[in-house]
Design a protein around this motif. Structure first.
Motif, PDB file in Angstrom:
ATOM      1  N   GLU A 147       0.852  -1.191   0.000  1.00  0.00           N
ATOM      2  CA  GLU A 147       0.000   0.000   0.000  1.00  0.00           C
ATOM      3  C   GLU A 147       0.888   1.241   0.000  1.00  0.00           C
ATOM      4  O   GLU A 147       1.884   1.316   0.724  1.00  0.00           O
ATOM      5  N   ASN A 148       0.507   2.198  -0.823  1.00  0.00           N
ATOM      6  CA  ASN A 148       1.221   3.464  -0.920  1.00  0.00           C
ATOM      7  C   ASN A 148       0.229   4.574  -0.599  1.00  0.00           C
ATOM      8  O   ASN A 148      -0.795   4.708  -1.273  1.00  0.00           O
ATOM      9  N   ARG A 149       0.538   5.373   0.421  1.00  0.00           N
ATOM     10  CA  ARG A 149      -0.338   6.461   0.837  1.00  0.00           C
ATOM     11  C   ARG A 149       0.418   7.780   0.721  1.00  0.00           C
ATOM     12  O   ARG A 149       1.610   7.858   1.019  1.00  0.00           O
ATOM     13  N   ALA A 150      -0.301   8.802   0.285  1.00  0.00           N
ATOM     14  CA  ALA A 150       0.300  10.120   0.155  1.00  0.00           C
ATOM     15  C   ALA A 150       0.456  10.762   1.523  1.00  0.00           C
ATOM     16  O   ALA A 150      -0.297  10.475   2.459  1.00  0.00           O
TER      17      ALA A 150
ATOM     18  N   GLY B 269      -4.343   9.706   2.191  1.00  0.00           N
ATOM     19  CA  GLY B 269      -4.997   9.273   0.971  1.00  0.00           C
ATOM     20  C   GLY B 269      -4.216   8.188   0.258  1.00  0.00           C
ATOM     21  O   GLY B 269      -3.005   8.297   0.058  1.00  0.00           O
ATOM     22  N   THR B 270      -4.908   7.106  -0.121  1.00  0.00           N
ATOM     23  CA  THR B 270      -4.256   5.984  -0.785  1.00  0.00           C
ATOM     24  C   THR B 270      -3.906   6.341  -2.226  1.00  0.00           C
ATOM     25  O   THR B 270      -4.742   6.836  -2.976  1.00  0.00           O
ATOM     26  N   VAL B 271      -2.651   6.090  -2.617  1.00  0.00           N
ATOM     27  CA  VAL B 271      -2.221   6.248  -4.006  1.00  0.00           C
ATOM     28  C   VAL B 271      -2.490   4.963  -4.776  1.00  0.00           C
ATOM     29  O   VAL B 271      -3.065   4.975  -5.863  1.00  0.00           O
ATOM     30  N   TYR B 272      -2.059   3.834  -4.232  1.00  0.00           N
ATOM     31  CA  TYR B 272      -2.407   2.531  -4.808  1.00  0.00           C
ATOM     32  C   TYR B 272      -2.368   1.470  -3.722  1.00  0.00           C
ATOM     33  O   TYR B 272      -1.697   1.624  -2.694  1.00  0.00           O
ATOM     34  N   ARG B 273      -3.108   0.401  -3.968  1.00  0.00           N
ATOM     35  CA  ARG B 273      -3.160  -0.744  -3.057  1.00  0.00           C
ATOM     36  C   ARG B 273      -3.061  -2.011  -3.907  1.00  0.00           C
ATOM     37  O   ARG B 273      -3.820  -2.169  -4.857  1.00  0.00           O
ATOM     38  N   GLN B 274      -2.128  -2.898  -3.572  1.00  0.00           N
ATOM     39  CA  GLN B 274      -1.869  -4.089  -4.379  1.00  0.00           C
ATOM     40  C   GLN B 274      -2.010  -5.346  -3.536  1.00  0.00           C
ATOM     41  O   GLN B 274      -1.453  -5.430  -2.437  1.00  0.00           O
ATOM     42  N   VAL B 275      -2.746  -6.326  -4.074  1.00  0.00           N
ATOM     43  CA  VAL B 275      -2.886  -7.652  -3.474  1.00  0.00           C
ATOM     44  C   VAL B 275      -2.606  -8.654  -4.586  1.00  0.00           C
ATOM     45  O   VAL B 275      -3.365  -8.737  -5.556  1.00  0.00           O
ATOM     46  N   HIS B 276      -1.494  -9.415  -4.456  1.00  0.00           N
ATOM     47  CA  HIS B 276      -1.046 -10.295  -5.530  1.00  0.00           C
ATOM     48  C   HIS B 276      -0.841 -11.719  -5.033  1.00  0.00           C
ATOM     49  O   HIS B 276       0.258 -12.076  -4.587  1.00  0.00           O
TER      50      HIS B 276
END
Length: 277
Positions: free
Chosen positions: A64-67, A71-78
């Motif tokens: 997860e990348n938050r500014a 605020g979330t910039v992107y969220r990844q589940v792989h």
């Protein structure tokens, strides 16, 4: 910045945490983004031999990348599966991602599937890789998302004992209900490297980019741009822990009928000195 990794007989894991302030300046290019807080965790389990695959590894990656300040910039589940053999590697990943184009804009859901294969047959055909990634994609320039596809093909060749070639072709498209084909992009890159001696080499890079994007103001109009970038570099090491690079590059751009050209010649000298106390 903090990271912790573990690599055991079967289990492997990685935890990372990074925070870069919004006012931090990085002119050297080692940090590509400022004003963010990024946290990631991955866990994998390696099984033994299965048929002719020497290793089978299911794994899960979360990020997860938050500014900063929020605020979330992107969220990844792989969730993924990797199969490794003597000369062949296969990867299948499910991308349950969310991303946004800029702060304050909507967070888009962009589920995708990544199928990747890499083959390393021998000394002449050094590798062949193909990635196919269908799913929903986000166009960051327009903040619109839609079904799309990305295909990457890369080939490595050793032509002579000292000469290597690398060919990379990348294709991407995004469709949208309102405009049809929202984005089409294709780029190709050829890199030729030749070792002149044990401490000198020459490299030629040729890259072509074609980008076509729908004009949202006039849907029947398509904005198209072409770019050709070429560079030739000669480098050598005059003394230990040093390097000298001499090169020339051209950058030609054609966009909506306009054309521009930039020629550059450069000289770069680096030297590293260290001492053990």
């Amino acid at each position: 910045y903090f990271d912790h990794s573990y690599y055991g007989e079967h289990v492997e894991s990685l935890v990372t945490l990074e925070r870069v302030g919004a006012r931090f300046r990085s002119e050297n290019g080692f940090i590509g983004q400022v004003g963010h807080l990024r946290a990631g965790w991955s866990l994998g389990y390696r099984f033994g031999r299965w048929n002719w695959f020497s290793e089978v590894k299911p794994y899960l990656s979360l990020e997860e990348n938050r500014a900063v300040p929020g605020g979330t910039v992107y969220r990844q589940v792989h969730p993924a599966l990797q199969l490794l053999g003597p000369s062949l590697g296969l990867v299948a990943e499910l991308h349950l991602d969310k991303a946004r184009a800029d702060q304050g804009l909507v967070l888009h859901s962009t589920p995708q599937v990544l199928l990747s294969g890499r083959w390393t047959p021998g000394p002449n055909l050094t590798f062949f890789q193909i990635d196919v990634e269908p799913g929903r994609r986000l166009d960051y320039a327009t903040n619109l998302s839609g079904p799309g596809l990305r295909v990457l093909t890369e080939v490595g060749l050793r032509v002579l004992r000292r000469t290597e070639l690398s060919l990379k072709i990348n294709y991407e498209r995004i469709n949208h209900d309102m405009v049809g084909r929202l984005l089409y992009e294709r780029n190709a890159q050829i890199i030729a490297s030749h070792s002149l001696s044990s401490n000198s080499w020459a490299r030629l890079i040729v890259q072509s980019v074609l980008s076509s994007r729908a004009n949202l103001a006039v849907p029947s109009v398509t904005d198209e741009s072409r770019r050709m970038v070429n560079s030739l570099v000669y480098a050598f090491e005059p003394w230990p822990s040093s390097s000298v690079s001499i090169g020339f590059s051209t950058d030609v751009r054609n966009q909506n009928g306009g054309k521009s050209r930039i020629n550059e010649a450069f000289l770069k000298v680096t030297y590293s000195a260290w001492r053990v106390l």
